[in-house]
Design a protein around this motif. Structure first.
Motif, PDB file in Angstrom:
ATOM      1  N   VAL A  89     -36.293 -23.374   7.693  1.00  0.00           N
ATOM      2  CA  VAL A  89     -37.549 -22.998   8.248  1.00  0.00           C
ATOM      3  C   VAL A  89     -37.349 -22.726   9.722  1.00  0.00           C
ATOM      4  N   SER A  90     -37.568 -21.553  10.367  1.00  0.00           N
ATOM      5  CA  SER A  90     -37.405 -21.233  11.889  1.00  0.00           C
ATOM      6  C   SER A  90     -38.142 -19.936  12.123  1.00  0.00           C
ATOM      7  N   PRO A  91     -38.422 -19.806  13.344  1.00  0.00           N
ATOM      8  CA  PRO A  91     -39.056 -18.577  13.600  1.00  0.00           C
ATOM      9  C   PRO A  91     -38.339 -16.960  13.286  1.00  0.00           C
ATOM     10  N   GLY A  92     -39.250 -16.292  12.716  1.00  0.00           N
ATOM     11  CA  GLY A  92     -38.772 -14.981  12.187  1.00  0.00           C
ATOM     12  C   GLY A  92     -38.557 -15.023  10.536  1.00  0.00           C
ATOM     13  N   VAL A  93     -38.233 -16.176  10.138  1.00  0.00           N
ATOM     14  CA  VAL A  93     -38.179 -16.308   8.777  1.00  0.00           C
ATOM     15  C   VAL A  93     -39.347 -15.962   7.887  1.00  0.00           C
TER      16      VAL A  93
ATOM     17  N   ILE B 158     -41.179 -16.748   4.333  1.00  0.00           N
ATOM     18  CA  ILE B 158     -41.186 -17.601   3.376  1.00  0.00           C
ATOM     19  C   ILE B 158     -42.237 -17.605   2.409  1.00  0.00           C
ATOM     20  N   ASP B 159     -42.135 -17.675   0.875  1.00  0.00           N
ATOM     21  CA  ASP B 159     -42.855 -17.738   0.007  1.00  0.00           C
ATOM     22  C   ASP B 159     -44.068 -18.681   0.448  1.00  0.00           C
ATOM     23  N   ILE B 160     -45.372 -18.399   0.118  1.00  0.00           N
ATOM     24  CA  ILE B 160     -46.387 -19.501   0.708  1.00  0.00           C
ATOM     25  C   ILE B 160     -46.348 -20.691  -0.213  1.00  0.00           C
ATOM     26  N   LEU B 161     -46.048 -20.475  -1.504  1.00  0.00           N
ATOM     27  CA  LEU B 161     -45.674 -21.640  -2.390  1.00  0.00           C
ATOM     28  C   LEU B 161     -44.660 -22.444  -2.021  1.00  0.00           C
ATOM     29  N   GLU B 162     -43.269 -21.969  -1.524  1.00  0.00           N
ATOM     30  CA  GLU B 162     -42.355 -22.599  -1.079  1.00  0.00           C
ATOM     31  C   GLU B 162     -42.820 -23.462   0.179  1.00  0.00           C
TER      32      GLU B 162
ATOM     33  N   GLU C 291     -44.600 -14.982   7.476  1.00  0.00           N
ATOM     34  CA  GLU C 291     -43.532 -15.008   8.493  1.00  0.00           C
ATOM     35  C   GLU C 291     -43.723 -16.193   9.344  1.00  0.00           C
ATOM     36  N   VAL C 292     -42.823 -16.996   9.584  1.00  0.00           N
ATOM     37  CA  VAL C 292     -42.689 -18.178  10.287  1.00  0.00           C
ATOM     38  C   VAL C 292     -42.665 -17.792  11.929  1.00  0.00           C
TER      39      VAL C 292
END
Length: 140
Positions: A24-28, A30-34, A107-108
């Motif tokens: 988890v970092s800015p720009g990544v 990620i699926d909301i459930l994950e 988007e993180v």
């Protein structure tokens, strides 16, 4: 091990590095459930914004203070847990089916810490990006 200890025990010397260790970092994307699963496992807050400009400003503490008297359902941001709860209440029969067929990718935008609690903020995709998020056929 408590959730707080789970986050504290992640590899890394600071909040940013600990988040990186779980992807988890800015720009990544990620699926909301994950994101929900990780936040529950490691004890951090996960918040999604609906407005890009506000998300990019990146001041969750100030936003929470400004919207303290506004019901969460009317704010331009919401916790991932509450978003999923609202969505399931609104569409209890097909929401989870649709999420499996077309995951909502967040988007993180930022990671940080407020009063000792780590958090992630993300940007909800805009509705036009979810144009294939249609009603699935439900066997009756």
């Amino acid at each position: 091990m408590t959730e707080k200890n789970a986050f504290e025990n992640l590899k890394g010397s600071g909040v940013d590095e600990k988040f990186v260790s779980i992807g988890v970092s800015p720009g990544v994307q990620i699926d909301i459930l994950e994101l929900q699963r990780l936040s529950r496992r490691y004890g951090f807050r996960a918040v999604v914004y609906f407005e890009e400009e506000m998300a990019q400003a990146g001041d969750l503490a100030a936003d929470e203070k400004e919207y303290a008297d506004v019901p969460e359902s009317d704010r331009p941001f919401v916790s991932v847990d509450d978003f999923l709860k609202f969505a399931r209440e609104y569409d209890p029969y097909s929401f989870d089916i649709r999420l499996k067929e077309l995951p909502i990718m967040i988007e993180v935008v930022s990671v940080g810490e407020i009063a000792g609690t780590p958090y992630v903020t993300g940007l909800m995709p805009f509705l036009d990006e979810l144009d294939t998020f249609e009603e699935p056929e439900v066997m009756g």
